[in-house]
Design a protein around this motif. Structure first.
Motif, PDB file in Angstrom:
ATOM      1  N   TYR A 472       0.851  -1.188   0.000  1.00  0.00           N
ATOM      2  CA  TYR A 472       0.000   0.000   0.000  1.00  0.00           C
ATOM      3  C   TYR A 472       0.887   1.239   0.000  1.00  0.00           C
ATOM      4  CZ  TYR A 472      -3.782   3.195   1.285  1.00  0.00           C
ATOM      5  OH  TYR A 472      -4.698   4.208   1.296  1.00  0.00           O
ATOM      6  N   ARG A 473       0.600   2.172  -0.906  1.00  0.00           N
ATOM      7  CA  ARG A 473       1.370   3.414  -0.964  1.00  0.00           C
ATOM      8  C   ARG A 473       0.438   4.593  -0.778  1.00  0.00           C
ATOM      9  NH1 ARG A 473       4.670   4.694  -6.331  1.00  0.00           N
ATOM     10  NH2 ARG A 473       2.535   4.954  -7.116  1.00  0.00           N
ATOM     11  N   GLU A 474       0.706   5.387   0.246  1.00  0.00           N
ATOM     12  CA  GLU A 474      -0.103   6.578   0.506  1.00  0.00           C
ATOM     13  C   GLU A 474       0.243   7.679  -0.482  1.00  0.00           C
ATOM     14  OE1 GLU A 474      -0.971   7.977   4.574  1.00  0.00           O
ATOM     15  OE2 GLU A 474       0.553   6.525   5.172  1.00  0.00           O
ATOM     16  N   ALA A 475      -0.734   8.567  -0.687  1.00  0.00           N
ATOM     17  CA  ALA A 475      -0.461   9.759  -1.464  1.00  0.00           C
ATOM     18  C   ALA A 475       0.512  10.656  -0.707  1.00  0.00           C
ATOM     19  CB  ALA A 475      -1.765  10.505  -1.750  1.00  0.00           C
ATOM     20  N   SER A 476       1.247  11.493  -1.410  1.00  0.00           N
ATOM     21  CA  SER A 476       2.272  12.328  -0.775  1.00  0.00           C
ATOM     22  C   SER A 476       1.680  13.255   0.272  1.00  0.00           C
ATOM     23  CB  SER A 476       3.014  13.143  -1.841  1.00  0.00           C
ATOM     24  OG  SER A 476       2.093  13.940  -2.568  1.00  0.00           O
ATOM     25  N   GLU A 477       0.438  13.656   0.075  1.00  0.00           N
ATOM     26  CA  GLU A 477      -0.197  14.562   1.036  1.00  0.00           C
ATOM     27  C   GLU A 477      -0.854  13.826   2.195  1.00  0.00           C
ATOM     28  OE1 GLU A 477      -3.087  14.056  -2.484  1.00  0.00           O
ATOM     29  OE2 GLU A 477      -0.924  14.093  -2.081  1.00  0.00           O
ATOM     30  N   GLY A 478      -0.618  12.523   2.307  1.00  0.00           N
ATOM     31  CA  GLY A 478      -1.187  11.738   3.391  1.00  0.00           C
ATOM     32  C   GLY A 478      -2.400  10.947   2.940  1.00  0.00           C
ATOM     33  N   PHE A 479      -3.064  10.303   3.886  1.00  0.00           N
ATOM     34  CA  PHE A 479      -4.192   9.435   3.550  1.00  0.00           C
ATOM     35  C   PHE A 479      -5.401  10.248   3.106  1.00  0.00           C
ATOM     36  CE2 PHE A 479      -8.194   7.579   5.073  1.00  0.00           C
ATOM     37  CZ  PHE A 479      -8.271   6.512   4.175  1.00  0.00           C
ATOM     38  N   ILE A 480      -5.955   9.861   1.977  1.00  0.00           N
ATOM     39  CA  ILE A 480      -7.177  10.484   1.468  1.00  0.00           C
ATOM     40  C   ILE A 480      -8.151   9.371   1.088  1.00  0.00           C
ATOM     41  CG2 ILE A 480      -8.202  11.930  -0.336  1.00  0.00           C
ATOM     42  CD1 ILE A 480      -5.538  13.364  -0.594  1.00  0.00           C
ATOM     43  N   LEU A 481      -9.367   9.457   1.578  1.00  0.00           N
ATOM     44  CA  LEU A 481     -10.386   8.464   1.248  1.00  0.00           C
ATOM     45  C   LEU A 481     -10.920   8.754  -0.147  1.00  0.00           C
ATOM     46  CD1 LEU A 481     -11.784   6.049   2.656  1.00  0.00           C
ATOM     47  CD2 LEU A 481     -13.666   7.590   3.189  1.00  0.00           C
ATOM     48  N   GLU A 482     -10.754   7.819  -1.069  1.00  0.00           N
ATOM     49  CA  GLU A 482     -11.186   8.003  -2.441  1.00  0.00           C
ATOM     50  C   GLU A 482     -12.688   7.774  -2.567  1.00  0.00           C
ATOM     51  OE1 GLU A 482      -8.890   5.422  -4.888  1.00  0.00           O
ATOM     52  OE2 GLU A 482      -6.957   6.199  -4.199  1.00  0.00           O
ATOM     53  N   PRO A 483     -13.292   8.308  -3.642  1.00  0.00           N
ATOM     54  CA  PRO A 483     -14.733   8.096  -3.857  1.00  0.00           C
ATOM     55  C   PRO A 483     -15.072   6.605  -3.923  1.00  0.00           C
ATOM     56  CG  PRO A 483     -13.903   9.796  -5.322  1.00  0.00           C
ATOM     57  CD  PRO A 483     -12.698   9.188  -4.660  1.00  0.00           C
ATOM     58  N   GLY A 484     -16.094   6.206  -3.184  1.00  0.00           N
ATOM     59  CA  GLY A 484     -16.510   4.803  -3.192  1.00  0.00           C
ATOM     60  C   GLY A 484     -15.826   3.949  -2.154  1.00  0.00           C
ATOM     61  N   GLN A 485     -14.767   4.467  -1.525  1.00  0.00           N
ATOM     62  CA  GLN A 485     -14.083   3.689  -0.495  1.00  0.00           C
ATOM     63  C   GLN A 485     -14.826   3.777   0.832  1.00  0.00           C
ATOM     64  OE1 GLN A 485     -10.033   5.172  -0.367  1.00  0.00           O
ATOM     65  NE2 GLN A 485      -9.310   3.451  -1.593  1.00  0.00           N
TER      66      GLN A 485
END
Length: 531
Positions: A472-485
């Motif tokens: 699992y690789r986080e986005a550079s700006e930290g954890f973001i909940l994607e649409p539908g997750q």
């Protein structure tokens, strides 16, 4: 003339009263009993098999999986906390609608208490759907003999207890009360979701048993006779569960009675040693090579497939996952591989402890002392389907155009219902368990915070080659909940989300699980587990 008017007036009043009671009962009833039986009543062709018993059967086998894998038609007529007496009367009621080739009765709890005692609140589930007539009156009198008139009235006229539910009546409840479009999508069964591990339990020798109960024996003999009189074959079964010493002793008594009656028992509670002893006695296996049958079934569930974690194929698949990572091992993968190497079947000699050839106590139970979870029920269903095919010679009807409605229900009713249940789960192990169904393929992405235990290793192995594991690789700006997750609390102890911190306040990802339908690739669930 006056006499005729009076007679007409009385008839009219009776019609209004009875009509009012009917409408009141239909509007205020709890529709779960009716929904359970809608598909059973409406089926125009005879069933191959009908299943009877308590919640162990209700949540322990899935007729639609038996259909999809073997083309055998069946229905689950078990009930919550149903006593042996209730199973007897449900048999009599159900045979007025369908006469199957085989009736199967589970032996759990036959001698656990004075038959036919059970809580009246559970009786509604099994009986409310059947019409009020002489047979139902006879059933209620028997099941509630020695008990209050109020309890008997409650079962015969459910409106007497449901009438206070007027404030609960909604537009949706009215639709469910008067439409056949709302029915049990699992052909009478009820799947349970969760993963629990029981304590070790000593296996009781087969000759250690309780004394017989006249009431229970009469119901058992009565069940067999009713079937014989109707021209229906009958057998017993023992759905696997962590049976206490007393339960085992009671079931040993039933096994002896079955032998006396010449009734076959499909016993899924024996480990390899027990199965071998039975095969030597040749009294339960009936010539079926049970070890080979188990091997055949496991090959379908993925239990004997290539290693689920760390294989070259999985790592190649992981290269093309959404993470974009190369073949770098996710943290903890080596441990997962070691855990996955253990056999997920439970089919090993267990030093005198209770185990099963069919399920694994570590992965296939929803509670630690009784019921199978959905995947445990899936295993039992495959075992039963194979047994029914080999022992009773049921033919595969999947290609028969007369049974096209079964294929349609599997694709358009059963699978969508399973998908909804998959979306609703929030416990990590439960999601891992449910996604092991062969209808799914799973992508599991994990971070360095993921610390798998032995149960997770076994659950991963159940997926066979239908799971890929990556990093699992986080986005550079930290954890973001994607649409539908869906954000879920990561908990290795199986606690429900409701008793733990709100997932929305947690920001450290542990794992992401993406579940897709095989064949179409449609995403059924995309969940991120946080701590």
């Amino acid at each position: 003339m006056k006499l005729l008017k009076r007679i007409f007036s009385v008839i009219l009043i009776l019609c209004f009263v009875s009509g009012g009671i009917y409408l009141g009962n239909r509007v205020t009833e709890r529709t779960v009993s009716r929904q359970k039986y809608i598909k059973f009543f409406s089926e125009q062709k005879e069933y191959d098999v009908l299943f009877y018993g308590s919640s162990h059967v209700l949540s322990g086998l899935q007729p639609m999986e038996i259909w999809d894998k073997y083309g055998i038609t069946s229905y689950n007529l078990a009930g919550h906390a149903a006593s042996l007496g209730m199973s007897y009367w449900v048999l009599r009621e159900s045979l007025r609608y369908h006469k199957p080739k085989l009736a199967v009765l589970d032996i759990y709890d036959m001698y656990a208490f004075d038959q036919p005692f059970m809580d009246v609140s559970f009786m509604h589930y099994s009986l409310d759907a059947y019409p009020l007539d002489r047979l139902k009156i006879e059933a209620v009198r028997d099941l509630l003999r020695g008990r209050s008139t109020g309890e008997k009235t409650e079962l015969l006229f459910p409106f007497s207890v449901y009438h206070s539910r007027w404030n609960e009546v909604t537009e949706q409840s009215l639709k469910e009360s008067f439409s056949d479009d709302y029915f049990n999508p699992y052909y009478g069964s009820e799947a349970r979701y969760g993963v629990a591990v029981p304590m070790d339990i000593d296996r009781v020798p087969s000759d250690d048993m309780v004394e017989g109960s006249e009431g229970a024996d009469n119901y058992i003999r009565g069940f067999v006779k009713i079937c014989e009189d109707a021209g229906v074959q009958v057998c017993f079964m023992r759905v696997p569960y962590p049976a206490s010493v007393e339960n085992q002793r009671a079931e040993n008594r039933v096994m002896k009675l079955a032998e006396e009656l010449g009734i076959e028992v499909i016993d899924m509670m024996y480990d390899v040693e027990g199965a071998s002893e039975l095969a030597d006695d040749n009294d339960v296996i009936s010539g079926v090579d049970e070890d080979q049958m188990i091997t055949d079934i496991l090959s379908e569930t993925g239990g004997d497939s290539a290693q689920a974690a760390g294989t070259n194929e999985m790592q190649q698949n992981a290269n093309s996952s959404e993470t974009g990572e190369d073949t770098a091992q996710a943290a903890g993968t080596d441990e997962m591989q070691l855990n996955a190497d253990s056999d997920g079947t439970g089919a090993t000699a267990n030093n005198g402890k209770l185990s099963s050839t069919v399920v694994d106590w570590d992965t296939d139970l929803v509670d630690p002392n009784a019921h199978l979870n959905a995947y445990g029920a899936y295993k039992v269903s495959l075992f039963l389907g194979e047994w029914l095919k080999r022992v009773y010679g049921f033919t595969d009807k999947r290609e028969d155009p007369d049974y096209a409605n079964w294929n349609e229900d599997f694709e358009k009713v059963y699978i969508p219902a399973l998908n909804i249940d998959m979306k609703l789960q929030s416990d990590f192990k439960t999601c891992l368990m449910l996604s092991a169904y062969p209808e799914y393929e799973t992508e599991l992405q994990v971070t360095e915070h993921y610390q798998p235990d032995e149960v997770c290793g076994k659950l991963i192995k159940e997926h066979g080659d239908r799971i890929i594991i990556g990093k699992y690789r986080e986005a550079s700006e930290g954890f973001i909940l994607e649409p539908g997750q869906m954000a879920c609390y990561y908990d290795m102890d199986g606690q429900t989300l409701g008793t733990e911190p709100d997932a929305s306040t947690l920001t450290t990802p542990v794992a992401r699980m993406i579940v897709r339908l095989r064949g179409t690739g449609e995403v059924v669930a995309d969940k991120v587990f946080l701590q």
